[in-house]
Design a protein around this motif. Structure first.
Motif, PDB file in Angstrom:
ATOM      1  N   SER A  90       0.788  -1.231   0.097  1.00  0.00           N
ATOM      2  CA  SER A  90      -0.099   0.171   0.135  1.00  0.00           C
ATOM      3  C   SER A  90       0.752   1.267   0.074  1.00  0.00           C
ATOM      4  O   SER A  90       0.353   2.318  -0.350  1.00  0.00           O
ATOM      5  N   LEU A  91       2.176   1.095   0.555  1.00  0.00           N
ATOM      6  CA  LEU A  91       3.030   2.557   0.588  1.00  0.00           C
ATOM      7  C   LEU A  91       3.348   2.624  -1.041  1.00  0.00           C
ATOM      8  O   LEU A  91       3.274   3.888  -1.511  1.00  0.00           O
ATOM      9  N   HIS A  92       3.563   1.708  -1.763  1.00  0.00           N
ATOM     10  CA  HIS A  92       3.863   1.870  -3.135  1.00  0.00           C
ATOM     11  C   HIS A  92       2.498   2.271  -3.860  1.00  0.00           C
ATOM     12  O   HIS A  92       2.515   3.377  -4.829  1.00  0.00           O
ATOM     13  N   LYS A  93       1.389   1.942  -3.436  1.00  0.00           N
ATOM     14  CA  LYS A  93       0.062   2.352  -4.076  1.00  0.00           C
ATOM     15  C   LYS A  93      -0.081   3.911  -3.753  1.00  0.00           C
ATOM     16  O   LYS A  93      -0.684   4.610  -4.544  1.00  0.00           O
ATOM     17  N   MET A 133      -0.321   9.501  -5.355  1.00  0.00           N
ATOM     18  CA  MET A 133       0.164  11.038  -5.541  1.00  0.00           C
ATOM     19  C   MET A 133       0.654  11.449  -7.000  1.00  0.00           C
ATOM     20  O   MET A 133       0.338  12.551  -7.380  1.00  0.00           O
ATOM     21  N   VAL A 134       1.206  10.334  -7.654  1.00  0.00           N
ATOM     22  CA  VAL A 134       1.695  10.777  -8.966  1.00  0.00           C
ATOM     23  C   VAL A 134       0.503  10.962  -9.718  1.00  0.00           C
ATOM     24  O   VAL A 134       0.400  11.861 -10.701  1.00  0.00           O
ATOM     25  N   SER A 152       4.942  15.162  -8.744  1.00  0.00           N
ATOM     26  CA  SER A 152       5.810  14.347  -9.818  1.00  0.00           C
ATOM     27  C   SER A 152       6.535  13.289  -8.887  1.00  0.00           C
ATOM     28  O   SER A 152       6.565  13.087  -7.647  1.00  0.00           O
ATOM     29  N   PRO A 153       7.110  12.196  -9.908  1.00  0.00           N
ATOM     30  CA  PRO A 153       7.604  10.940  -9.181  1.00  0.00           C
ATOM     31  C   PRO A 153       8.737  11.379  -7.959  1.00  0.00           C
ATOM     32  O   PRO A 153       8.690  10.709  -6.935  1.00  0.00           O
ATOM     33  N   GLU A 181      10.883   7.853 -13.888  1.00  0.00           N
ATOM     34  CA  GLU A 181      10.259   7.771 -15.100  1.00  0.00           C
ATOM     35  C   GLU A 181       8.964   7.276 -15.011  1.00  0.00           C
ATOM     36  O   GLU A 181       8.036   7.567 -15.722  1.00  0.00           O
ATOM     37  N   ASN A 182       8.847   6.247 -13.917  1.00  0.00           N
ATOM     38  CA  ASN A 182       7.473   5.460 -13.707  1.00  0.00           C
ATOM     39  C   ASN A 182       7.424   5.234 -12.356  1.00  0.00           C
ATOM     40  O   ASN A 182       8.479   4.369 -12.036  1.00  0.00           O
ATOM     41  N   ILE A 183       6.567   5.712 -11.638  1.00  0.00           N
ATOM     42  CA  ILE A 183       6.450   5.519 -10.080  1.00  0.00           C
ATOM     43  C   ILE A 183       6.326   3.958  -9.984  1.00  0.00           C
ATOM     44  O   ILE A 183       6.823   3.451  -8.833  1.00  0.00           O
ATOM     45  N   GLN A 184       5.713   3.470 -10.787  1.00  0.00           N
ATOM     46  CA  GLN A 184       5.622   1.778 -10.829  1.00  0.00           C
ATOM     47  C   GLN A 184       6.578   1.042 -10.592  1.00  0.00           C
ATOM     48  O   GLN A 184       6.503  -0.069  -9.946  1.00  0.00           O
ATOM     49  N   ASN A 185       7.590   1.603 -11.021  1.00  0.00           N
ATOM     50  CA  ASN A 185       9.042   0.892 -10.856  1.00  0.00           C
ATOM     51  C   ASN A 185       9.396   0.778  -9.356  1.00  0.00           C
ATOM     52  O   ASN A 185      10.468   0.177  -9.180  1.00  0.00           O
TER      53      ASN A 185
END
Length: 469
Positions: free
Chosen positions: A384-387, A392-393, A398-399, A440-444
């Motif tokens: 959930s921290l990643h989520k 936020m992004v 911004s990431p 570049e991509n916060i999902q990374n």
């Protein structure tokens, strides 16, 4: 004879040179070599080497490889991205003695997700949390560094079990004495039963003691008075929204007179959001260095319980049955809510995304926190921290600022910048190595190659084991 003596002298000189050379060589426990090191202060990315010994970063080098250094373990981080271990700045360990083991299980989930530090924002398992905290510090248990508030402070008949209930100034001093004797890392104040007066007096009393405070805010107090009293962080956006309304004083008075309830106030506060009032509020927050914890992910999750089927959630299988049982309260409230209440909640969720972005654009420091734990339905510890950073992004932040809201701002809020928050010499070796660039991509942030907790390495295989055990 002279020739033999010269050979002996040359040999001794050779040995001396070897000894001198070996004395120059420094041995480290671990070397992370050739990785893309992310600087969370400015977002720059530079290839470098990180040398680790005794659980700390010994040095960071951006020059060519140090030929005078050796390491027992070398990790080739070429093409990887290195940054401080993530911080979840709002979690809960709670649910009573029957859920102690279920909460303990969360510790592995945090590390498996690269979360090397958590801020426990109040619960009823303080004795166990303090035991885990010590065991983790002593390397006797795998888990994140825990900074905890211990029990929350609230008023008589508090909603959450284990809360310290205050009704007057003597109670406040006694509650703070109790927290300092534990000792806790900050003071968390809840808003279910505490009066506005006692709430503000608690903040002032904690401020006099030099204690860090965070909390909800009873709607019988104003945000301006809360900031002026010395609050260090505001949990959730309801209270920020209240401070941005042109009708805050009117709403506060009606709540003080019991003419209105918390949820009744929401549509009024949202519809009376005023840009000029908000601008003043943001400036006040920034001036007093008050942090804000948006908790966007849980807000969205709870707002759409009526629409989303969570039965196939990947992380549901990691939750103990006792934890899943605690989800029923919020689920049932969502099922029984009126259509208007459901719609209001969804509109508020959309509004909060805009509010979080506006806070960020106005220079207010944000903290990324999941609010994960028992009772908070389908908001799973770890992932959930990643989520939250994704949310936020998604809101337009911004990431880089989403990443800063995790470890960098978390360390600043808890006054731990000397040990955490950046990758520098002397800092604790809490590090996450990613396969891809999160800027570049916060999902990374979820593509984890390796985690180091106080220098101890967790590979993909060992991280997977933490998930399944």
């Amino acid at each position: 004879m002279r020739y033999g003596f010269s050979l002996l002298g040359i040999g001794m000189l050779f040995l001396l040179l070897i000894n001198c050379e070996s004395e120059k060589r420094v041995s480290y426990d671990t070397l992370l070599t050739g990785g893309n090191i992310i600087n969370l202060e400015d977002g720059s990315v530079n290839v470098g080497d990180i040398y680790i010994s005794d659980g700390q970063i010994a040095k960071v080098s951006y020059d060519k490889a140090d030929e005078n250094s050796t390491a027992k373990n070398v990790v080739d981080a070429t093409g990887k991205f290195i940054l401080p271990g993530f911080w979840d700045n709002h979690v809960h360990f709670r649910g009573g003695d029957s859920l102690i083991e279920a909460n303990k299980r969360f510790l592995g989930l945090f590390i498996a997700n690269g979360i090397t530090t958590v801020r426990d924002a109040g619960g009823d398992l303080t004795t166990s949390v303090m035991q885990w905290k010590k065991a983790i510090e002593n390397d006797d248990m795998v888990g994140p560094t825990i900074f905890t508030s211990g029990p929350k402070i609230d008023g008589p008949g508090a909603t959450w079990a284990g809360s310290l209930e205050v009704e007057n100034e003597a109670d406040i001093e006694e509650a703070l004495d109790s927290l300092q004797s534990i000792p806790t890392d900050f003071v968390k104040i809840y808003d279910s039963k505490i009066s506005g007066e006692n709430y503000l007096n608690t903040i002032r009393a904690a401020e006099k003691r030099g204690l860090i405070t965070s909390g909800h805010m009873p709607f019988t107090a104003t945000l301006e008075s809360t900031i002026d009293a010395g609050i260090d962080a505001v949990e959730h956006l309801y209270y920020i929204m209240k401070g941005c309304s042109s009708q805050e004083d009117v709403v506060t008075e009606q709540l003080q007179d019991n003419k209105m309830g918390f949820w009744d106030a929401m549509p009024i506060l949202q519809s009376t959001y005023d840009d000029s009032v908000a601008k003043q509020t943001f400036e006040h927050l920034k001036q007093k260095n008050v942090f804000v914890v948006p908790t966007l992910h849980i807000g969205h999750t709870l707002s759409y319980l009526d629409e989303v089927d969570h039965s196939e959630d990947a992380y549901l299988k990691y939750m103990a049955p006792g934890i899943i049982k605690t989800y029923e309260g919020r689920i049932n409230r969502a099922k029984n809510a009126s259509e208007k209440a459901i719609q209001d909640r969804k509109e508020l969720d959309t509004f909060f995304k805009k509010l979080a972005l506006t806070l960020n654009q106005n220079g207010v420091s944000l903290l990324a926190g999941s609010d994960s734990g028992a009772f908070n339905s389908y908001t799973y510890p770890g992932i959930s921290l990643h989520k939250e950073m994704e949310a936020m992004v998604d809101a337009g932040i911004s990431p880089l600022d989403a990443l800063k809201a995790s470890a960098y701002n978390g360390a600043e809020f808890l006054k731990q910048k000397s040990d955490y928050g950046t990758l520098e010499s002397g800092k604790v070796a809490d590090i996450v190595i990613l396969d891809n660039n999160p800027l570049e991509n916060i999902q990374n942030t979820q593509n984890i190659f390796m985690v180091l907790k106080q220098g101890e390495k967790f590979t993909k295989e060992s991280l997977e084991q933490l998930l399944t055990h």
